[in-house]
Design a protein around this motif. Structure first.
Motif, PDB file in Angstrom:
ATOM      1  N   ILE A  29      -1.485 -29.310  -4.887  1.00 20.17           N
ATOM      2  CA  ILE A  29      -1.860 -28.621  -3.649  1.00 20.17           C
ATOM      3  C   ILE A  29      -0.703 -28.606  -2.658  1.00 20.17           C
ATOM      4  O   ILE A  29      -0.353 -27.564  -2.069  1.00 20.17           O
ATOM      5  CB  ILE A  29      -3.101 -29.270  -3.035  1.00 20.17           C
ATOM      6  N   ILE A  30      -0.111 -29.800  -2.484  1.00 23.21           N
ATOM      7  CA  ILE A  30       0.998 -29.892  -1.526  1.00 23.21           C
ATOM      8  C   ILE A  30       2.144 -28.992  -1.948  1.00 23.21           C
ATOM      9  O   ILE A  30       2.707 -28.232  -1.138  1.00 23.21           O
ATOM     10  CB  ILE A  30       1.450 -31.355  -1.379  1.00 23.21           C
ATOM     11  N   MET A  31       2.489 -29.091  -3.259  1.00 24.97           N
ATOM     12  CA  MET A  31       3.603 -28.270  -3.723  1.00 24.97           C
ATOM     13  C   MET A  31       3.250 -26.779  -3.652  1.00 24.97           C
ATOM     14  O   MET A  31       4.096 -25.946  -3.291  1.00 24.97           O
ATOM     15  CB  MET A  31       3.952 -28.662  -5.166  1.00 24.97           C
ATOM     16  N   SER A  32       1.991 -26.474  -4.005  1.00 28.30           N
ATOM     17  CA  SER A  32       1.586 -25.056  -3.969  1.00 28.30           C
ATOM     18  C   SER A  32       1.630 -24.520  -2.548  1.00 28.30           C
ATOM     19  O   SER A  32       2.142 -23.411  -2.292  1.00 28.30           O
ATOM     20  CB  SER A  32       0.178 -24.910  -4.555  1.00 28.30           C
ATOM     21  N   VAL A  33       1.067 -25.292  -1.624  1.00 23.84           N
ATOM     22  CA  VAL A  33       1.070 -24.852  -0.226  1.00 23.84           C
ATOM     23  C   VAL A  33       2.497 -24.669   0.266  1.00 23.84           C
ATOM     24  O   VAL A  33       2.851 -23.663   0.905  1.00 23.84           O
ATOM     25  CB  VAL A  33       0.289 -25.833   0.655  1.00 23.84           C
ATOM     26  N   THR A  34       3.320 -25.673  -0.060  1.00 24.42           N
ATOM     27  CA  THR A  34       4.712 -25.612   0.408  1.00 24.42           C
ATOM     28  C   THR A  34       5.440 -24.429  -0.211  1.00 24.42           C
ATOM     29  O   THR A  34       6.123 -23.643   0.478  1.00 24.42           O
ATOM     30  CB  THR A  34       5.439 -26.927   0.055  1.00 24.42           C
ATOM     31  N   VAL A  35       5.299 -24.311  -1.548  1.00 16.87           N
ATOM     32  CA  VAL A  35       6.003 -23.220  -2.234  1.00 16.87           C
ATOM     33  C   VAL A  35       5.481 -21.867  -1.779  1.00 16.87           C
ATOM     34  O   VAL A  35       6.261 -20.917  -1.517  1.00 16.87           O
ATOM     35  CB  VAL A  35       5.847 -23.394  -3.763  1.00 16.87           C
ATOM     36  N   VAL A  36       4.140 -21.753  -1.692  1.00 16.37           N
ATOM     37  CA  VAL A  36       3.557 -20.463  -1.276  1.00 16.37           C
ATOM     38  C   VAL A  36       3.999 -20.105   0.129  1.00 16.37           C
ATOM     39  O   VAL A  36       4.404 -18.961   0.408  1.00 16.37           O
ATOM     40  CB  VAL A  36       2.027 -20.521  -1.394  1.00 16.37           C
ATOM     41  N   LYS A  37       3.919 -21.084   1.023  1.00 17.82           N
ATOM     42  CA  LYS A  37       4.336 -20.806   2.401  1.00 17.82           C
ATOM     43  C   LYS A  37       5.797 -20.427   2.471  1.00 17.82           C
ATOM     44  O   LYS A  37       6.179 -19.454   3.143  1.00 17.82           O
ATOM     45  CB  LYS A  37       4.051 -22.012   3.284  1.00 17.82           C
ATOM     46  N   ASN A  38       6.584 -21.234   1.736  1.00 15.33           N
ATOM     47  CA  ASN A  38       8.029 -20.912   1.755  1.00 15.33           C
ATOM     48  C   ASN A  38       8.281 -19.540   1.145  1.00 15.33           C
ATOM     49  O   ASN A  38       9.114 -18.760   1.642  1.00 15.33           O
ATOM     50  CB  ASN A  38       8.812 -21.977   1.004  1.00 15.33           C
ATOM     51  N   ALA A 182      -2.840 -15.723   7.815  1.00 16.01           N
ATOM     52  CA  ALA A 182      -4.162 -15.603   7.199  1.00 16.01           C
ATOM     53  C   ALA A 182      -4.028 -15.309   5.713  1.00 16.01           C
ATOM     54  O   ALA A 182      -4.768 -15.844   4.873  1.00 16.01           O
ATOM     55  CB  ALA A 182      -4.949 -14.500   7.891  1.00 16.01           C
ATOM     56  N   VAL A 183      -3.054 -14.420   5.371  1.00 17.22           N
ATOM     57  CA  VAL A 183      -2.814 -14.132   3.948  1.00 17.22           C
ATOM     58  C   VAL A 183      -2.346 -15.386   3.212  1.00 17.22           C
ATOM     59  O   VAL A 183      -2.814 -15.715   2.109  1.00 17.22           O
ATOM     60  CB  VAL A 183      -1.797 -12.983   3.821  1.00 17.22           C
ATOM     61  N   VAL A 184      -1.405 -16.098   3.888  1.00 14.26           N
ATOM     62  CA  VAL A 184      -0.900 -17.345   3.263  1.00 14.26           C
ATOM     63  C   VAL A 184      -2.029 -18.357   3.105  1.00 14.26           C
ATOM     64  O   VAL A 184      -2.186 -18.996   2.047  1.00 14.26           O
ATOM     65  CB  VAL A 184       0.256 -17.925   4.106  1.00 14.26           C
ATOM     66  N   ASP A 185      -2.833 -18.492   4.185  1.00 12.63           N
ATOM     67  CA  ASP A 185      -3.938 -19.458   4.121  1.00 12.63           C
ATOM     68  C   ASP A 185      -4.932 -19.084   3.033  1.00 12.63           C
ATOM     69  O   ASP A 185      -5.487 -19.964   2.341  1.00 12.63           O
ATOM     70  CB  ASP A 185      -4.647 -19.532   5.467  1.00 12.63           C
ATOM     71  N   LYS A 186      -5.151 -17.765   2.864  1.00  7.75           N
ATOM     72  CA  LYS A 186      -6.081 -17.334   1.823  1.00  7.75           C
ATOM     73  C   LYS A 186      -5.550 -17.707   0.446  1.00  7.75           C
ATOM     74  O   LYS A 186      -6.297 -18.227  -0.415  1.00  7.75           O
ATOM     75  CB  LYS A 186      -6.286 -15.817   1.935  1.00  7.75           C
ATOM     76  N   ILE A 187      -4.272 -17.446   0.244  1.00  6.86           N
ATOM     77  CA  ILE A 187      -3.665 -17.811  -1.051  1.00  6.86           C
ATOM     78  C   ILE A 187      -3.715 -19.321  -1.269  1.00  6.86           C
ATOM     79  O   ILE A 187      -4.067 -19.826  -2.341  1.00  6.86           O
ATOM     80  CB  ILE A 187      -2.223 -17.286  -1.127  1.00  6.86           C
ATOM     81  N   VAL A 188      -3.370 -20.056  -0.169  1.00  6.27           N
ATOM     82  CA  VAL A 188      -3.391 -21.526  -0.276  1.00  6.27           C
ATOM     83  C   VAL A 188      -4.796 -22.016  -0.561  1.00  6.27           C
ATOM     84  O   VAL A 188      -5.011 -22.909  -1.392  1.00  6.27           O
ATOM     85  CB  VAL A 188      -2.818 -22.158   1.010  1.00  6.27           C
ATOM     86  N   ASN A 189      -5.778 -21.429   0.129  1.00  5.85           N
ATOM     87  CA  ASN A 189      -7.169 -21.848  -0.094  1.00  5.85           C
ATOM     88  C   ASN A 189      -7.608 -21.560  -1.524  1.00  5.85           C
ATOM     89  O   ASN A 189      -8.335 -22.358  -2.152  1.00  5.85           O
ATOM     90  CB  ASN A 189      -8.089 -21.139   0.889  1.00  5.85           C
ATOM     91  N   ILE A 190      -7.165 -20.383  -2.025  1.00  9.84           N
ATOM     92  CA  ILE A 190      -7.489 -20.067  -3.423  1.00  9.84           C
ATOM     93  C   ILE A 190      -6.887 -21.102  -4.370  1.00  9.84           C
ATOM     94  O   ILE A 190      -7.539 -21.572  -5.304  1.00  9.84           O
ATOM     95  CB  ILE A 190      -7.011 -18.640  -3.766  1.00  9.84           C
ATOM     96  N   ILE A 191      -5.643 -21.453  -4.073  1.00 10.83           N
ATOM     97  CA  ILE A 191      -4.979 -22.468  -4.917  1.00 10.83           C
ATOM     98  C   ILE A 191      -5.710 -23.806  -4.807  1.00 10.83           C
ATOM     99  O   ILE A 191      -5.967 -24.494  -5.813  1.00 10.83           O
ATOM    100  CB  ILE A 191      -3.502 -22.607  -4.510  1.00 10.83           C
TER     101      ILE A 191
END
Length: 571
Positions: A29-38, A182-191
């Motif tokens: 989750i942490i890596m996904s959030v970080t990578v997705v956000k980045n 919001a798009v990033v949060d949606k992707i992160v939430n999906i992950i």
């Protein structure tokens, strides 16, 4: 420790699987959030950069320099940037981004509008932006640009005058931060949701797997506990035995252990029963042997006492016969003297008249000697009577010994193989008793003959005494009766010869009796020694029988304890 806090196998499995799953999920989750956000931020930056570059190109394609008119409008050659609303609106519509053109640090054209729908113009750029872009001439990206209170991702490109080194303005392109986040949060939430679902599935699988393992292990523990309590009749589920994993190996090992224990317990039980049966039979045999040994011991003691008594009687008989022999020797010597005197009387026959006085003296002496002979003869007769009594006692002992040896032979026959040696001893005792009986009969015959000879000698002595009395009373008629006296004297000499022969015969019989009694005494002593050895051997054998009985009792106790121990298991 309380069972509630005990670290069971299930807890260990859950701890070793769920914790890594949680840890891995958190890392993912942490890596996904970080990578997705980045990635999203990078993508936004690149999009903003492209849009800013395109906007700059749209403005910069107009020939001429950037300049500010007197009315404050900014021109690029003949193109009025301050009136380029259609351009910024077109770019904003196509890209979904807000476009702004700064001349210096002032916003002179923008697609951004306030809440009232008016364009936001005239506002100044921030200090950091001025320093980086306007003074440093560098492009700049910011993730937090505020325009009329709305946060944007913004990208700034410096605008240079032809040939100038310092920017005269800058182009800004911004994307609404809330929309992008919001798009990033949606992707992160999906992950996150996907990872959580995967984690939940893994945890559920782990729980099911751990429950299966612990259930199988608990069943195995229950089976082992049943075996430990002695219940070997349990049935293990064939499904568990057929499992092709470590659990199946465990149940197959438990099944093999149960079967081996059943076989071992059955074998031990059969052996224990055989030992108990053999010990009971051997105990019965030992009891019978002890009883037989006691009977044999009593018989041997009786034989020993009889043998000792026989030895004592034989010793006494030997002493008596030896004393009788001495008396017979004295009688023989005296008879020799009497014969010498009779010879002298024959020599003095012609001088009888002159030696009448000597005859009287000799007569007196003869009277004394005859008295002594009579006394010795009576004593000999008494000794013969004693010998007769002794021989009767010996015969009685021999008969009793014969009976005892017969009884011993019977007991030895009862004893079987262990009584063979004793039977030989009993046979030898019987033979010795028979020899003793025969010897006593021989002694009895000799003594009877001796008594008869002694009785005849006594009669002769009495006749001689009568003759001497007549001779003493008729001494005055000696001359007249000389011939009669000589005749009687000759008769006396003849009688003396007979007595001498009898005494000689009696002496020979005495020697045989002494030898026989001595041999009988030695035999009786040997019998006593042999019976004492037999008695000692019997005592030792009886003691060994007691030890055997004690060992059999101990063996029975051991077999009983073994039976009681295996009684814990139930097949």
């Amino acid at each position: 420790m309380d069972n509630k806090f005990r670290l069971t196998l299930k807890k260990k499995i859950l701890a070793l699987t769920i914790l890594p799953v949680f840890l891995l999920g958190a890392i993912v989750i942490i890596m996904s959030v970080t990578v997705v956000k980045n990635s999203m931020v990078k993508e936004i930056r690149e999009a903003l950069q492209s849009a800013a570059t395109a906007t700059f190109a749209a403005y910069d394609q107009n020939p001429g320099d950037y300049m500010q008119a007197s009315n404050g409008n900014i021109w690029k050659g003949s193109y009025n940037i301050s009136k380029s609303e259609s351009l910024v609106d077109s770019i904003s519509q196509k890209t979904g981004m807000e476009v702004t053109f700064f001349y210096g640090d002032s916003r002179i054209m923008t697609s951004a509008k306030d809440k009232e729908g008016k364009r936001i113009l005239g506002s100044k750029a921030g200090e950091k932006i001025r320093h980086t872009v306007l003074e440093g001439g560098m492009e700049y990206f910011s993730s937090s640009v505020s325009i009329d209170g709305t946060m944007y991702y913004g990208y700034y490109i410096p605008v240079f005058q032809s040939g100038a080194e310092k920017p005269v303005g800058m182009v800004f392109v911004g994307a609404n931060k809330a929309d992008k986040d919001a798009v990033v949060d949606k992707i992160v939430n999906i992950i996150i949701i996907t990872v959580c679902i995967v984690m939940a599935c893994c945890i559920f699988a782990v729980i099911v797997f751990s429950n299966s393992i612990t259930t199988s292990v608990k069943k195995g523990i229950t089976a082992v506990q049943q075996v430990a309590t002695g219940n070997l009749g349990i049935e293990i589920d064939t499904k568990l035995i057929k499992q092709q994993d470590e659990t199946g190996d465990l149940y197959r090992a438990i099944e093999q252990l149960k079967n081996e224990l059943v076989n071992s317990i059955e074998a031990i039980s059969d052996n224990t029963k055989a030992v108990l049966s053999a010990s009971e039979e051997l105990d019965s045999t030992t009891t019978e042997t002890n009883q037989s040994m006691q009977e044999v011991e009593i018989a041997v003691n009786n034989i020993t006492q009889s043998a000792l008594q026989q030895a004592g009687i034989s010793e006494t008989a030997y002493k008596n016969v030896n004393g009788m022999g001495k008396k017979i020797e004295q009688t023989a010597n005296e008879m020799k003297d009497l014969e010498d005197n009779a010879a002298a009387m024959r020599v003095a026959e012609d001088k009888m008249a002159q030696m009448i006085k000597e005859l009287i003296n000799s007569n007196k002496q003869l009277q004394k000697l005859i008295n002594e002979i009579g006394r010795q003869t009576k004593q000999t007769n008494e000794s013969a009577q004693k010998i007769s009594n002794v021989t009767k006692i010996i015969a009685s002992i021999a008969e009793e010994t014969t009976l005892l040896s017969l009884n011993a032979s019977i007991e030895a026959a009862r004893a079987g193989e262990s009584g063979k040696g004793f039977a030989v001893v009993a046979s030898q005792i019987q033979k010795l008793a028979s020899q003793s009986n025969e010897s006593s009969q021989g002694i009895e015959e000799i003594v009877t003959e001796l008594i008869e000879d002694s009785n005849r000698a006594v009669v002769i002595m009495e006749n001689v005494m009568e003759t001497i009395d007549i001779q003493s009373g008729n001494m005055q008629k000696t001359e007249v009766m000389t011939g009669e006296v000589m005749e009687r004297l000759n008769a006396s000499v003849d009688s003396m010869e007979v007595i001498e022969k009898s005494v000689s015969y009696l002496d020979n019989a005495r020697k045989e009796i002494v030898s026989t009694v001595s041999e009988l005494s030695n035999i009786a002593g040997q019998n006593a020694a042999v019976t004492q050895e037999v008695s000692a051997s019997t005592d030792v054998l009886a003691e060994h029988s007691k030890h055997v009985a004690a060992n059999m009792e101990e063996l029975r106790n051991i077999a009983g304890n073994l039976k009681e121990s295996i009684g814990h298991f139930r097949v």
